[in-house]
Scaffold this active site. Structure first.
Site, short mmCIF file in Angstrom:
data_model
loop_
_atom_site.label_atom_id
_atom_site.label_comp_id
_atom_site.label_asym_id
_atom_site.label_seq_id
_atom_site.Cartn_x
_atom_site.Cartn_y
_atom_site.Cartn_z
N MET A 190 0.85 -1.20 0.00
CA MET A 190 0.00 0.00 0.00
C MET A 190 0.88 1.26 0.00
SD MET A 190 -3.46 -0.89 2.00
CE MET A 190 -2.91 -0.58 3.66
N LEU A 233 6.72 3.25 1.46
CA LEU A 233 7.59 2.09 1.64
C LEU A 233 8.70 2.34 2.66
CD1 LEU A 233 7.85 1.21 -2.15
CD2 LEU A 233 6.24 0.31 -0.46
N HIS A 261 9.53 -3.29 3.35
CA HIS A 261 9.15 -3.55 1.95
C HIS A 261 10.39 -3.86 1.11
CE1 HIS A 261 5.74 -0.84 3.27
NE2 HIS A 261 5.09 -1.86 2.79
N GLN A 301 -10.37 -2.55 2.33
CA GLN A 301 -9.90 -3.19 3.57
C GLN A 301 -9.90 -2.25 4.77
OE1 GLN A 301 -5.99 -4.08 1.61
NE2 GLN A 301 -5.14 -3.69 3.64
N GLN A 352 5.97 -10.92 7.57
CA GLN A 352 5.36 -11.65 8.69
C GLN A 352 4.88 -10.76 9.82
OE1 GLN A 352 8.26 -14.92 9.35
NE2 GLN A 352 6.46 -16.18 9.11
N LYS A 353 5.06 -9.43 9.66
CA LYS A 353 4.46 -8.56 10.68
C LYS A 353 2.94 -8.71 10.63
CE LYS A 353 4.33 -4.01 10.46
NZ LYS A 353 2.88 -3.72 10.59
N GLN A 388 -2.53 -12.01 8.08
CA GLN A 388 -2.75 -11.76 6.66
C GLN A 388 -2.00 -12.80 5.82
OE1 GLN A 388 -2.65 -7.79 4.56
NE2 GLN A 388 -0.55 -8.36 4.16
N SER A 422 6.68 -0.09 10.14
CA SER A 422 5.30 0.00 9.65
C SER A 422 5.13 1.38 9.02
CB SER A 422 4.34 -0.12 10.85
OG SER A 422 3.07 0.40 10.50
N ARG A 450 2.69 3.11 9.28
CA ARG A 450 1.95 3.94 10.25
C ARG A 450 2.85 4.52 11.35
NH1 ARG A 450 -2.32 -0.12 9.19
NH2 ARG A 450 -4.13 0.98 8.38
O1 PAF Z 1 -0.15 -5.63 3.61
C1 PAF Z 1 -0.59 -4.73 2.86
O2 PAF Z 1 0.08 -3.74 2.60
C2 PAF Z 1 -1.97 -4.88 2.24
O3 PAF Z 1 -2.85 -5.51 3.12
C3 PAF Z 1 -1.95 -5.60 0.89
C4 PAF Z 1 -1.47 -7.03 1.00
C5 PAF Z 1 -1.06 -4.84 -0.08
C6 PAF Z 1 -3.36 -5.64 0.29
O4 PAF Z 1 -3.87 -4.35 0.10
#
Ligand code: PAF
Length: 285
Positions: free
Chosen positions: A30, A33, A37, A61, A148-149, A153, A185, A187
């Protein structure tokens, strides 16, 4: 690096690489970065594949009172970072490109969704797996990389791929942390310096739990209580959950004999952070 915001163009880029015999590695993100990432990019590059990274803040989401509109975004900064990191193609669709009409078809998540973040954020994982499934159909990767954070998911996506026979291998990549232990993160940027300092309690309490576990403690409730008490005592963080769960199916655990996930979500002000540790006896080599 190639870049496009159009599905049709991305399909052409990928098809050309396939015709030349390349495998496709995919990293859905998303954006905004960070090194976490970039660790996914590094791992994807090791596979020798053509690496596609997507940036799309997926409205599906986010709940109505969540941070969709304030989620940090900086496409040009991200594009620069991934180009340097060696990504081959950047896909950054708009919402109109991904959702040109109201959705009526979704991927539903079964029981893995009813605990941890799934229980606290109703509809979140339905939105995640629906967009990931769309992205998999667009990119058609051989490999896809997930940090894995977001352990839940990762597990849910791995299960979706098995249940729906999607021809992609899901590769988990370990959590990347700041030197002082804070899990990276997007955030984290919202934390004040005081909150950032307090947030160190997350990794510290997980480390303490791991030490207890290594010393022989096997009661899930004891570990949960230790972590909760420490967070409450030493910070102003508001606990969403602290839970020990089976690391493979997220079922409830009383005695920690199999690999377990110790997971937590805590709010510092309006910023909700998650972190976790998987505890398992190291396999004999
Ligand atoms: O982990 C994320 O950044 C999001 O949940 C993802 C996998 C890109 C889906 O929008």
């Amino acid at each position: 690096m190639k870049r496009t915001s159009y599905i049709s163009e991305l399909r052409e880029i990928v098809a050309m690489e396939r015709r030349q015999g390349k495998k496709i590695a995919f990293i859905p993100t998303m954006g905004y970065l960070h090194q976490g990432h970039l660790a996914l990019v590094e791992r994807a590059k090791q596979s020798g594949s053509f690496v596609v990274l997507s940036i799309f803040v997926n409205p599906l989401q986010f709940g109505p009172n969540e941070d969709y509109s304030s989620y940090p975004r900086d496409l040009e900064r991200d594009a620069h970072l991934v180009e340097i990191a060696g990504v081959d193609a950047l896909f950054h669709p708009t919402s109109a490109e991904m959702y040109p009409r109201p959705m009526v078809t979704y991927v539903e998540v079964g029981q893995l969704d009813s605990v941890l973040c799934g229980a606290k954020r109703p509809g979140h994982f339905r939105g995640v797996v629906t967009v990931v499934s769309k992205l998999f159909h667009i990119v058609q990767p051989d490999f896809a990389f997930f940090g894995q954070k977001d352990y839940q998911q990762y597990l849910i996506i791995q299960r979706m791929v098995k249940d729906l026979n999607l021809p992609v291998e899901i590769i988990p990549v370990p959590i990347v942390r700041e030197q002082d232990g804070l899990a990276l993160s997007s955030r984290n940027v919202f934390l004040t310096s005081e909150q950032r300092q307090e947030a160190l309690i997350l990794s510290q309490s997980l480390n303490e739990a791991e030490m207890l576990w290594r010393a022989g403690e096997r009661s899930a409730r004891v570990l949960e209580t230790r972590i909760r008490d420490r967070i409450t005592r030493e910070s102003q963080g508001i606990i969403d959950y602290v839970e020990v769960r089976d690391a493979e199916d997220l079922s409830e655990v009383t005695n920690m004999e199999n690999p377990v996930l110790v997971a937590l979500a805590v709010r510092f002000g309006s910023t909700r952070l998650i972190d976790n540790k998987v505890m398992e006896v190291e396999p004999l080599v």
